[in-house]
Design an enzyme around this catalytic site. Structure first.
Site, PDB file in Angstrom:
ATOM      1  N   CYS A  15       6.602  26.822   6.528  1.00  0.00           N
ATOM      2  CA  CYS A  15       6.518  27.293   5.153  1.00  0.00           C
ATOM      3  C   CYS A  15       5.266  26.681   4.537  1.00  0.00           C
ATOM      4  CB  CYS A  15       7.755  26.860   4.394  1.00  0.00           C
ATOM      5  SG  CYS A  15       9.273  27.169   5.304  1.00  0.00           S
TER       6      CYS A  15
ATOM      7  N   ARG B 285       1.618  31.244   6.334  1.00  0.00           N
ATOM      8  CA  ARG B 285       2.540  30.315   6.994  1.00  0.00           C
ATOM      9  C   ARG B 285       3.987  30.790   6.938  1.00  0.00           C
ATOM     10  NH1 ARG B 285       0.309  25.185   8.031  1.00  0.00           N
ATOM     11  NH2 ARG B 285       2.438  24.559   8.433  1.00  0.00           N
TER      12      ARG B 285
ATOM     13  N   TRP C 269       9.573  30.565   5.231  1.00  0.00           N
ATOM     14  CA  TRP C 269       9.880  31.308   6.461  1.00  0.00           C
ATOM     15  C   TRP C 269      11.274  30.833   6.836  1.00  0.00           C
ATOM     16  CZ3 TRP C 269      11.201  30.593  11.589  1.00  0.00           C
ATOM     17  CH2 TRP C 269      10.931  31.658  12.467  1.00  0.00           C
TER      18      TRP C 269
ATOM     19  N   ASN D 171       9.205  21.378   3.621  1.00  0.00           N
ATOM     20  CA  ASN D 171       8.910  21.981   4.929  1.00  0.00           C
ATOM     21  C   ASN D 171       9.549  21.092   5.974  1.00  0.00           C
ATOM     22  OD1 ASN D 171       7.293  23.863   3.797  1.00  0.00           O
ATOM     23  ND2 ASN D 171       5.376  23.113   4.679  1.00  0.00           N
ATOM     24  N   GLY D 172      10.131  21.676   6.990  1.00  0.00           N
ATOM     25  CA  GLY D 172      10.722  20.871   8.058  1.00  0.00           C
ATOM     26  C   GLY D 172      12.203  21.149   8.153  1.00  0.00           C
TER      27      GLY D 172
ATOM     28  N   GLU E 158      -2.563  37.702  27.041  1.00  0.00           N
ATOM     29  CA  GLU E 158      -2.971  37.494  25.656  1.00  0.00           C
ATOM     30  C   GLU E 158      -3.218  38.833  24.958  1.00  0.00           C
ATOM     31  OE1 GLU E 158      -2.826  35.292  23.593  1.00  0.00           O
ATOM     32  OE2 GLU E 158      -4.263  35.835  22.047  1.00  0.00           O
TER      33      GLU E 158
ATOM     34  N   LYS F 103      -1.228  40.131  21.654  1.00  0.00           N
ATOM     35  CA  LYS F 103      -1.865  40.550  20.397  1.00  0.00           C
ATOM     36  C   LYS F 103      -1.285  41.877  19.929  1.00  0.00           C
ATOM     37  CE  LYS F 103      -3.192  37.705  19.342  1.00  0.00           C
ATOM     38  NZ  LYS F 103      -3.001  36.458  19.735  1.00  0.00           N
TER      39      LYS F 103
ATOM     40  N   GLU G 149       2.375  41.558  18.731  1.00  0.00           N
ATOM     41  CA  GLU G 149       2.499  40.783  17.491  1.00  0.00           C
ATOM     42  C   GLU G 149       2.214  41.628  16.253  1.00  0.00           C
ATOM     43  OE1 GLU G 149       1.280  36.157  18.072  1.00  0.00           O
ATOM     44  OE2 GLU G 149      -0.310  37.584  18.447  1.00  0.00           O
TER      45      GLU G 149
ATOM     46  N   HIS H 131       6.029  45.151  42.026  1.00  0.00           N
ATOM     47  CA  HIS H 131       7.304  44.463  42.217  1.00  0.00           C
ATOM     48  C   HIS H 131       8.260  44.724  41.059  1.00  0.00           C
ATOM     49  CE1 HIS H 131       5.705  42.508  45.749  1.00  0.00           C
ATOM     50  NE2 HIS H 131       4.617  42.216  45.045  1.00  0.00           N
TER      51      HIS H 131
ATOM     52  N   LYS I 266       2.663  31.439  11.277  1.00  0.00           N
ATOM     53  CA  LYS I 266       1.438  30.935  11.902  1.00  0.00           C
ATOM     54  C   LYS I 266       1.682  29.664  12.697  1.00  0.00           C
ATOM     55  CE  LYS I 266      -2.971  30.856  12.608  1.00  0.00           C
ATOM     56  NZ  LYS I 266      -3.393  31.785  13.673  1.00  0.00           N
TER      57      LYS I 266
END
Ligand code: G6P
Length: 614
Positions: A2, A27, A79, A105-106, A487, A491, A494, A510, A609
């Protein structure tokens, strides 16, 4: 995950808090809230949704006298972890008296026990959050007007991680700030103080900052900052200078932060590599690693721990350390590493790769490695971040702030730094000076190669338009292009929510090949790098299943023109540096697909983030 902002000073606090909060929205962005002193009490406003909605409500619901007159306050963008993103669960939370407000936060791990104890003492709770419990705890310890000792006592009682800012109606001219495992930065302005969980909210106001250490508590007013330990013992913390200027945290004319950050890559890579290449000696200078050649020569194994995009950078790094430094190298998903009882020796170098330097699992992996006596180092972008501090040695990316939730420039800078590390390690071991010189030159050419990929932006946007309606896609690569395929697929999923899977090209047969059909394209990285010839066969296999192939090729390579439905061209590069231009091309492809689908590119659904929870 957050964002926290607090302010004390001569300016109207609400507007300043809202605009600063907007810079932290990357965030977390499911709900937001604000608290300011109001006529001897507190005014608190909270709202589900974006900070914009909260700002509109402040403007329409708060009287001008409050909007203009409040000279301090705290604000938060959330968040959700404990409880859904409702108004009640949004921060700030108030204590039982309603005279203390707190943003957090946490995670408070023993919140259920504390809640039970407090309920037995008559406290009632309005939300499902652990943060509200913490605020009630501060209220419970608050006696004789001493908020500082109340926060210290609550910190000693609460287990888990916290970054907090506390405002009390009895002292409208001060905030109490505390940190344990969740960052808090104090910005010192001219007769004003701005605190935030992230420098991005501070750069617009000042570049003089104090980073709190774990278990620090600070009393801040407009003109003073007094730091203490959680045991209430005064300590001094130095004032540092923020490297970033305020423009770095703005979109600068680009439609999205992500696009801006994609286009910043030539400069970001230049900044990451500046002053670090010693072409004469064919090596790299990485002072922050603080390792003598002899120590480097004695390393027996590299273990890179990371999550998400940073882990993909590590997977590229593995090739580099093996190739250049003759060093066995493993890459571990950080959560897997910490829970697996990994076997480590004092000759292992555990390198934590993290853009934010705050990812909970990566941090825990660092602690586990430390416990087991390995040598540890960090590769972080955010200066003063927890992982950077806990590892104590390492290399900063110097990529500038990355605001877009989907990581772009951090990845290419991570790979650039890993390349320099592998070069330096190689030169302390078996790599020849001539080969070192060649690699220095290849690294120095990277900003230019990145700029040339960006010239393909329009061409890539055109190709993206053909695929904006797909539901599934596979990305395939070999060698260093395998992590680049992972990657690239990450992207796309996301930001566009298209089901994209990265696979080693050899693995296609496979299982995944069963999925191929005309509506499922395959993006094949067929650059002039090891494995290219085999990729020709893999592309044919896809065509035989009528999957359209998008081939990413080096320079003017025409071999794939007839095989592929579309061709993305990237500048030809030596194999070791080629992952960077290809990654940039795939970022652009993902960006344009998401843009054409009308997705919220900088704030994709459900993502944050920096992931500070397990
Ligand atoms: C989150 C972000 C990713 C990032 C990952 C690791 O999931 O959305 O973009 O790669 O965390 O973050 P770090 O800051 O440790 O690199």
């Amino acid at each position: 995950m957050c964002g926290i902002v607090g302010y004390v000073g001569p300016r109207p606090a609400p507007e300043l808090l809202i605009s600063s909060l907007q810079r932290l929205e990357y965030r977390g962005y499911d709900s937001a809230g604000i608290a300011v002193p109001d006529g001897g009490g507190l005014a608190v406003l909270k709202s589900p949704g974006k900070v914009r909605t909260l700002g509109d409500r402040v403007r329409s619901e708060w009287a001008p006298a409050l909007r203009e007159g409040a000279r301090a306050g705290i604000a938060h963008t959330r968040w959700a972890t404990h409880g859904p993103p409702t108004q009640a669960n949004a921060h700030p939370h108030c204590d039982q008296s309603g005279r203390i407000a707190l943003v957090h936060n946490g995670i408070i791990e023993n919140y259920a026990d504390i809640r039970r104890q407090l309920e037995a003492q008559g406290h009632t709770f309005a939300s499902q959050t652990d943060s509200e419990v913490l605020c009630h705890l501060v209220g419970e310890y608050y006696r004789d007007g001493d908020l500082l000792q109340a926060v210290c006592a609550a910190m000693r009682h609460a287990e888990g991680t916290l970054g907090i800012a506390v405002l009390c109606a009895d002292r409208p001219d001060q905030l109490i700030i505390a940190r344990r495992g969740s960052p808090i930065v104090i910005g010192i302005g001219d007769d004003e103080t701005v605190v935030a969980s992230d420098a991005a909210a501070i750069v617009a106001h000042t570049n003089r900052v104090i980073y709190l250490n774990d278990d620090d508590v600070a009393v801040v007013t407009a003109g003073s900052v007094e730091v203490r330990t959680a045991q209430n013992v005064p300590v001094s913390r130095e004032v540092a200078k923020l490297e970033w200027d305020s423009e770095a945290a703005e979109k600068g004319g680009f439609a999205h932060f992500m696009l801006k950050e994609i286009f910043e890559q030539p400069d970001a890579i230049r900044n990451s590599t500046r002053g670090r290449l010693d072409e004469g000696a064919g090596t790299a200078k990485l002072g922050g690693l603080a390792m003598a050649p002899r120590e480097i020569a004695e390393i027996g194994r590299m273990v890179m721990v990371a999550c998400g995009t940073s882990m993909h950078a590590g997977l590229v790094g593995r090739f580099l350390f093996e190739d250049l430094a003759d060093l066995p190298a493993d890459v571990e998903q950080a959560a897997e590493f910490r829970y697996r009882n990994p076997i480590l020796s004092p000759r292992d170098l555990v390198l934590a790769i993290s853009q934010s330097g705050e990812t909970a699992d990566t941090l825990a992996a660092v602690r586990e490695a430390k416990q087991k006596g390995a040598v540890i180092a960090g590769l972080c972008n955010v200066v003063g971040s927890t992982i950077a501090r806990e590892t104590g040695r390492g290399v900063y990316l110097h990529a500038g702030p990355e605001i877009g939730v989907a990581s772009t420039k951090a990845f290419t800078c991570q790979v650039s730094v890993l390349l320099m590390m592998a070069l330096k390690f190689g030169r302390c071991r078996r790599l020849s000076r001539d080969r070192g010189v060649e690699i220095c030159r290849a690294i120095a050419a990277l900003p230019d190669a990145a700029a040339r990929v960006l010239e393909q932006n329009d061409a890539i946007a055109k190709i993206a338009a053909k695929y904006a309606a797909i539901r599934d896609i596979f990305y395939i690569g070999r060698g260093t292009m395998y992590p680049v395929a992972l990657e690239g697929a990450l992207k796309l999923k996301e930001i566009s929510y298209i089901h994209a899977e990265g696979y080693h090209a050899a693995e296609l047969k496979h299982g995944p090949i069963a999925m191929l059909e005309p509506v499922v394209p395959v993006l094949a990285i067929a650059t002039d790098t090891p494995g290219r010839e085999k990729m020709v066969g893999n592309i044919q296999e896809c065509r035989a299943r009528h999957s359209p192939v998008i081939a990413v090729v080096s320079g003017d390579d025409r071999q794939f023109d007839d095989m592929a439905a579309d061709v993305i061209r990237v500048p030809a590069c030596p194999a070791l540096t080629a992952p960077i231009p290809v990654a940039i091309a795939l970022q652009l492809f993902a960006y344009h697909v998401a843009r054409l689908k009308g997705c919220e590119i900088d704030q994709p659904r459900n993502l944050a983030k920096s992931v500070t929870v397990e």
